[in-house]
Design a protein around this motif. Sequence first.
Motif, PDB file in Angstrom:
ATOM      1  N   ASP A 192      31.948  43.172  35.001  1.00  0.00           N
ATOM      2  CA  ASP A 192      30.630  42.719  34.527  1.00  0.00           C
ATOM      3  C   ASP A 192      29.959  43.820  33.707  1.00  0.00           C
ATOM      4  O   ASP A 192      29.346  43.541  32.662  1.00  0.00           O
ATOM      5  N   HIS A 193      30.065  45.054  34.172  1.00  0.00           N
ATOM      6  CA  HIS A 193      29.460  46.186  33.467  1.00  0.00           C
ATOM      7  C   HIS A 193      30.125  46.390  32.107  1.00  0.00           C
ATOM      8  O   HIS A 193      29.441  46.573  31.090  1.00  0.00           O
TER       9      HIS A 193
ATOM     10  N   VAL B 131      41.964  44.801  38.235  1.00  0.00           N
ATOM     11  CA  VAL B 131      40.772  45.635  38.101  1.00  0.00           C
ATOM     12  C   VAL B 131      40.168  45.825  39.490  1.00  0.00           C
ATOM     13  O   VAL B 131      40.179  44.911  40.313  1.00  0.00           O
ATOM     14  N   THR B 132      39.647  47.019  39.737  1.00  0.00           N
ATOM     15  CA  THR B 132      39.168  47.346  41.078  1.00  0.00           C
ATOM     16  C   THR B 132      38.076  46.396  41.557  1.00  0.00           C
ATOM     17  O   THR B 132      38.144  45.872  42.666  1.00  0.00           O
ATOM     18  N   THR B 133      37.067  46.149  40.746  1.00  0.00           N
ATOM     19  CA  THR B 133      35.963  45.282  41.181  1.00  0.00           C
ATOM     20  C   THR B 133      35.500  44.375  40.052  1.00  0.00           C
ATOM     21  O   THR B 133      35.584  44.717  38.869  1.00  0.00           O
ATOM     22  N   THR B 134      34.997  43.216  40.435  1.00  0.00           N
ATOM     23  CA  THR B 134      34.421  42.311  39.441  1.00  0.00           C
ATOM     24  C   THR B 134      33.137  42.905  38.868  1.00  0.00           C
ATOM     25  O   THR B 134      32.770  42.628  37.729  1.00  0.00           O
ATOM     26  N   GLU B 135      32.442  43.709  39.674  1.00  0.00           N
ATOM     27  CA  GLU B 135      31.221  44.352  39.202  1.00  0.00           C
ATOM     28  C   GLU B 135      31.515  45.285  38.029  1.00  0.00           C
ATOM     29  O   GLU B 135      30.730  45.383  37.080  1.00  0.00           O
TER      30      GLU B 135
ATOM     31  N   GLN C 196      43.005  38.219  32.659  1.00  0.00           N
ATOM     32  CA  GLN C 196      41.700  37.622  32.929  1.00  0.00           C
ATOM     33  C   GLN C 196      40.572  38.465  32.346  1.00  0.00           C
ATOM     34  O   GLN C 196      39.543  37.940  31.923  1.00  0.00           O
ATOM     35  N   THR C 197      40.790  39.775  32.312  1.00  0.00           N
ATOM     36  CA  THR C 197      39.805  40.667  31.696  1.00  0.00           C
ATOM     37  C   THR C 197      39.616  40.316  30.228  1.00  0.00           C
ATOM     38  O   THR C 197      38.491  40.179  29.738  1.00  0.00           O
TER      39      THR C 197
END
Length: 215
Positions: free
Chosen positions: A131-132, A124-128, A6-7
């Motif tokens: 986004d970064h 991945v640990t966070t969607t934030e 997905q990344t």
Amino acid sequence: MITPAQTTSRLNKDIGAVVRPLGFHGTRGNWSVVTTDGVAQINVGRSVMRSVGGGTIFVNVGIGVVPVAWWEYLNWRAARWGQPPIPLDKNATSYRIGFVETRQCPEDSYYHLRLDPGRYPATVTTTEELDHAAALLVGAADKLAHTALDLLRPGRCLEALRGVPDLGGAMWEPLVVLLAEGGPSAELDAAIEDTRADYANYGFGPPTWRSSRPA
């Protein structure tokens, strides 16, 4: 949570939206422009390194450029060696000069995303964080797309190659080929002699250039 696949999908979508308006065509992490001056490409890479602590997803955006003079020389050499011709298409960037493109990549052209060790399959640990990473790589892709188009302009790839310090090995041959486009010169003569000396230092014979352009 976001998986490695997905990344990649997210980055491909965001980067594609930036480079397509500049004339690049493609999908799945590879976008190319083919012109009479050569081929330029922007690509997205991803590798996953797993460890006891979770691991890392390494994502990056890269560049590939093949000026038409270098492509013509490669085809002349291929014909001389009895090899099939190299089409002037998106796959031609597999013959890119290398160090020239690498030196054009800004620091924000790569990012390490942490994997959550408590989940399987790893995410991945966070969607934030994604986004970064996407914001950084999209910005880098925009810069690299403009750089790639600029390097296709006559003389620009040669100028970039001249800026590589401590030329050696595989760098001498493209330098001679691109210099030859401008006709005879003291710089070309010096590059030919340096090529011969460098190849001899490693016990190899120099390239057999065609007489029309020391290619």
